[in-house]
Design a protein around this motif. Structure first.
Motif, PDB file in Angstrom:
ATOM      1  N   SER A 281       0.901  -1.233   0.112  1.00 49.93           N
ATOM      2  CA  SER A 281      -0.206   0.076  -0.045  1.00 49.93           C
ATOM      3  C   SER A 281       0.678   1.385  -0.086  1.00 49.93           C
ATOM      4  O   SER A 281       0.285   2.358  -0.265  1.00 49.93           O
ATOM      5  CB  SER A 281      -0.928  -0.013   1.201  1.00 49.93           C
ATOM      6  OG  SER A 281       0.032   0.148   2.306  1.00 49.93           O
TER       7      SER A 281
ATOM      8  N   LYS B  69      -3.225  -4.571  -4.576  1.00 47.01           N
ATOM      9  CA  LYS B  69      -3.378  -3.361  -3.275  1.00 47.01           C
ATOM     10  C   LYS B  69      -3.021  -4.243  -1.704  1.00 47.01           C
ATOM     11  O   LYS B  69      -2.898  -3.518  -1.068  1.00 47.01           O
ATOM     12  CB  LYS B  69      -4.927  -3.045  -3.188  1.00 47.01           C
ATOM     13  CG  LYS B  69      -5.271  -2.148  -4.555  1.00 47.01           C
ATOM     14  CD  LYS B  69      -6.605  -1.447  -4.319  1.00 47.01           C
ATOM     15  CE  LYS B  69      -6.887  -0.916  -5.476  1.00 47.01           C
ATOM     16  NZ  LYS B  69      -8.516  -0.457  -5.451  1.00 47.01           N
TER      17      LYS B  69
ATOM     18  N   ALA C  84       9.238   2.385  -3.984  1.00 46.06           N
ATOM     19  CA  ALA C  84       9.865   2.506  -5.202  1.00 46.06           C
ATOM     20  C   ALA C  84      10.760   3.743  -5.140  1.00 46.06           C
ATOM     21  O   ALA C  84      12.116   3.439  -5.682  1.00 46.06           O
ATOM     22  CB  ALA C  84       8.935   2.793  -6.237  1.00 46.06           C
ATOM     23  N   ARG C  85      10.654   4.732  -4.424  1.00 48.35           N
ATOM     24  CA  ARG C  85      11.652   5.974  -4.346  1.00 48.35           C
ATOM     25  C   ARG C  85      12.654   5.382  -3.527  1.00 48.35           C
ATOM     26  O   ARG C  85      13.745   5.485  -3.999  1.00 48.35           O
ATOM     27  CB  ARG C  85      10.989   7.067  -3.559  1.00 48.35           C
ATOM     28  CG  ARG C  85       9.853   7.763  -4.672  1.00 48.35           C
ATOM     29  CD  ARG C  85       9.754   9.312  -4.152  1.00 48.35           C
ATOM     30  NE  ARG C  85       8.905   9.365  -2.905  1.00 48.35           N
ATOM     31  CZ  ARG C  85       7.729   9.171  -2.645  1.00 48.35           C
ATOM     32  NH1 ARG C  85       6.881   8.885  -3.868  1.00 48.35           N
ATOM     33  NH2 ARG C  85       7.043   8.950  -1.442  1.00 48.35           N
TER      34      ARG C  85
ATOM     35  N   ILE D  97       3.630   1.675  -2.101  1.00 49.11           N
ATOM     36  CA  ILE D  97       4.540   1.185  -3.414  1.00 49.11           C
ATOM     37  C   ILE D  97       5.252   2.616  -3.814  1.00 49.11           C
ATOM     38  O   ILE D  97       6.247   2.263  -4.233  1.00 49.11           O
ATOM     39  CB  ILE D  97       3.612   0.562  -4.307  1.00 49.11           C
ATOM     40  CG1 ILE D  97       4.415  -0.079  -5.204  1.00 49.11           C
ATOM     41  CG2 ILE D  97       2.727   1.867  -4.733  1.00 49.11           C
ATOM     42  CD1 ILE D  97       5.400  -1.163  -4.681  1.00 49.11           C
ATOM     43  N   ASP D  98       4.719   3.753  -3.707  1.00 43.84           N
ATOM     44  CA  ASP D  98       5.185   4.733  -4.207  1.00 43.84           C
ATOM     45  C   ASP D  98       6.577   5.171  -3.465  1.00 43.84           C
ATOM     46  O   ASP D  98       7.779   5.368  -3.857  1.00 43.84           O
ATOM     47  CB  ASP D  98       4.361   6.136  -4.253  1.00 43.84           C
ATOM     48  CG  ASP D  98       3.249   6.211  -5.200  1.00 43.84           C
ATOM     49  OD1 ASP D  98       3.709   5.954  -6.381  1.00 43.84           O
ATOM     50  OD2 ASP D  98       2.007   5.781  -4.964  1.00 43.84           O
ATOM     51  N   GLU D  99       6.286   5.482  -1.859  1.00 41.06           N
ATOM     52  CA  GLU D  99       7.701   5.354  -1.103  1.00 41.06           C
ATOM     53  C   GLU D  99       8.577   4.324  -1.270  1.00 41.06           C
ATOM     54  O   GLU D  99       9.952   4.610  -1.419  1.00 41.06           O
ATOM     55  CB  GLU D  99       7.104   5.644   0.399  1.00 41.06           C
ATOM     56  CG  GLU D  99       8.218   5.971   1.183  1.00 41.06           C
ATOM     57  CD  GLU D  99       7.447   5.865   2.504  1.00 41.06           C
ATOM     58  OE1 GLU D  99       8.445   5.923   3.766  1.00 41.06           O
ATOM     59  OE2 GLU D  99       6.581   5.733   2.995  1.00 41.06           O
TER      60      GLU D  99
ATOM     61  N   ARG E 203       9.809   1.512 -12.544  1.00 42.76           N
ATOM     62  CA  ARG E 203       8.216   1.553 -12.970  1.00 42.76           C
ATOM     63  C   ARG E 203       7.608   0.538 -11.928  1.00 42.76           C
ATOM     64  O   ARG E 203       6.592   0.097 -12.126  1.00 42.76           O
ATOM     65  CB  ARG E 203       8.192   0.839 -14.258  1.00 42.76           C
ATOM     66  CG  ARG E 203       8.796   1.564 -15.401  1.00 42.76           C
ATOM     67  CD  ARG E 203       8.287   1.045 -16.856  1.00 42.76           C
ATOM     68  NE  ARG E 203       6.934   1.228 -16.861  1.00 42.76           N
ATOM     69  CZ  ARG E 203       5.932   0.210 -17.026  1.00 42.76           C
ATOM     70  NH1 ARG E 203       6.546  -0.700 -16.887  1.00 42.76           N
ATOM     71  NH2 ARG E 203       4.814   0.450 -17.115  1.00 42.76           N
TER      72      ARG E 203
ATOM     73  N   ARG F  35       0.326  -0.537  -9.724  1.00 46.68           N
ATOM     74  CA  ARG F  35      -1.224  -0.148  -9.985  1.00 46.68           C
ATOM     75  C   ARG F  35      -1.861  -0.722 -11.087  1.00 46.68           C
ATOM     76  O   ARG F  35      -2.916  -0.906 -11.040  1.00 46.68           O
ATOM     77  CB  ARG F  35      -1.107   1.546 -10.012  1.00 46.68           C
ATOM     78  CG  ARG F  35      -0.994   2.215  -8.601  1.00 46.68           C
ATOM     79  CD  ARG F  35      -1.412   3.778  -8.914  1.00 46.68           C
ATOM     80  NE  ARG F  35       0.011   4.157  -9.433  1.00 46.68           N
ATOM     81  CZ  ARG F  35       1.022   4.641  -8.748  1.00 46.68           C
ATOM     82  NH1 ARG F  35       1.195   4.700  -7.403  1.00 46.68           N
ATOM     83  NH2 ARG F  35       2.115   5.505  -9.519  1.00 46.68           N
TER      84      ARG F  35
ATOM     85  N   THR G 267      17.257   2.879 -10.315  1.00 44.20           N
ATOM     86  CA  THR G 267      15.941   2.610 -11.145  1.00 44.20           C
ATOM     87  C   THR G 267      15.905   1.646 -12.024  1.00 44.20           C
ATOM     88  O   THR G 267      14.727   1.268 -12.306  1.00 44.20           O
ATOM     89  CB  THR G 267      15.574   4.060 -11.382  1.00 44.20           C
ATOM     90  OG1 THR G 267      16.480   4.692 -12.498  1.00 44.20           O
ATOM     91  CG2 THR G 267      15.275   5.371 -10.531  1.00 44.20           C
TER      92      THR G 267
ATOM     93  N   ALA H 197       6.000   1.191  -8.983  1.00 48.70           N
ATOM     94  CA  ALA H 197       4.661   1.800  -8.588  1.00 48.70           C
ATOM     95  C   ALA H 197       3.702   1.687  -9.743  1.00 48.70           C
ATOM     96  O   ALA H 197       2.501   1.241  -9.283  1.00 48.70           O
ATOM     97  CB  ALA H 197       4.718   3.151  -8.055  1.00 48.70           C
ATOM     98  N   GLU H 198       4.004   2.341 -10.889  1.00 50.64           N
ATOM     99  CA  GLU H 198       3.273   2.232 -11.882  1.00 50.64           C
ATOM    100  C   GLU H 198       2.673   0.518 -12.384  1.00 50.64           C
ATOM    101  O   GLU H 198       1.283   0.407 -12.709  1.00 50.64           O
ATOM    102  CB  GLU H 198       3.732   2.819 -13.192  1.00 50.64           C
ATOM    103  CG  GLU H 198       2.904   2.873 -14.433  1.00 50.64           C
ATOM    104  CD  GLU H 198       3.802   3.179 -15.619  1.00 50.64           C
ATOM    105  OE1 GLU H 198       3.154   3.309 -16.928  1.00 50.64           O
ATOM    106  OE2 GLU H 198       4.939   3.695 -15.392  1.00 50.64           O
TER     107      GLU H 198
END
Length: 271
Positions: free
Chosen positions: A181, A231, A187-188, A183-185, A220, A226, A196, A222-223
């Motif tokens: 949940s 989830k 991935a960074r 995933i953006d953090e 890629r 999604r 990357t 996070a993308e």
């Protein structure tokens, strides 16, 4: 009162409560010992939000099934304690291996307060089912000899020294639980540590009929997650071992090297 280790918890007493690892989801990946415990149980308290009900097929007719999903700690322990007092055989069925994110220690503490014996049967955790599904080895010679199992801080915090960034700085192989949940953090953070372009893998519901496997560069991640609509109940793996294929494997273990001697084999002389 601190809980006693299971080896000291008088497991020879009548019907100790059994904490049992259900494995990653496939009913056939439970251990033989775990299957036998379920077959003998009068009450199975299972983690209903994660353990598939298919695991309950190993129980006998008349066994009571109780999902712990809607119970708090005291209610759960009371249910097990009452059944134990009545002479019933109780199995507390946890997903994967109960020692990993299973919250069993607090249950053991409550049982110890009541003088109730318990024992633990280990299980197969999702990281190992995921590795099997991916066809990878987490520890390749001269690539990585360390596997980190971790989670990100969410509603449950993690120690400052164990943040994802701190662990990722080691660039070891890593399997990340309970964090899809965020995933953006994730991935960074992984991108900063591994780059990357580094390959990572996502395994959703490892070993189960609806299992999904995603391979993607971290940039890629996070993308990709999604787009797949994932989830929850997914594991993220990262590390240099994922960049090694059967065709690009260069380093081999000494264990099977014909020129390497050990206690069970003499070395062959080099020509």
């Amino acid at each position: 009162m601190e809980p006693s280790p299971s080896s000291d918890s008088n497991v020879s007493a009548p019907n100790p409560i059994i904490f049992c690892g259900a494995g990653p989801g496939d009913p056939d990946l439970i251990t033989v010992k775990g299957q036998q415990a379920l077959a003998a149980a009068d009450l199975v308290v299972y983690a209903g939000s994660l353990v598939p009900e298919a695991l309950l097929k190993w129980t006998r007719p008349g066994c009571r099934h109780l999902s712990s999903a809607g119970l708090h700690l005291d209610e759960m322990v009371a249910s097990m304690a009452d059944a134990h007092t009545d002479g019933k055989k109780v199995v507390r069925l946890h997903t994967g291996d109960p020692s990993l994110y299973g919250a069993i220690f607090e249950q053991m503490a409550k049982l110890s307060e009541r003088g109730i014996p318990y024992t633990v049967i280990p299980g197969v955790t999702a990281a190992f089912a995921a590795a099997a599904a991916l066809g990878i080895e987490y520890t390749l010679p001269e690539i990585s000899q360390t596997l980190i199992l971790t989670r990100m801080a969410g509603r449950t915090p993690v120690p400052e020294a164990e943040t994802l960034a701190a662990l990722a700085a080691h660039q070891a192989t890593m399997a990340i639980y309970l964090s899809i949940s965020m995933i953006d953090e994730m991935a960074r953070t992984l991108g900063d540590a591994y780059g990357t372009e580094a390959v990572c893998a996502v395994v959703y519901r490892a070993s189960q009929p609806d299992q999904k496997i995603l391979w993607t560069p971290i940039g890629r991640l996070a993308e990709t997650v999604r787009e797949a609509g994932i989830k929850r109940t997914a594991l993220v793996m990262v590390g240099r071992v994922l960049d090694v294929s059967l065709e690009t494997l260069k380093h081999h273990s000494k264990l099977y090297d014909r020129h390497f001697a050990h206690g069970y084999r003499d070395a062959e002389k080099r020509q």
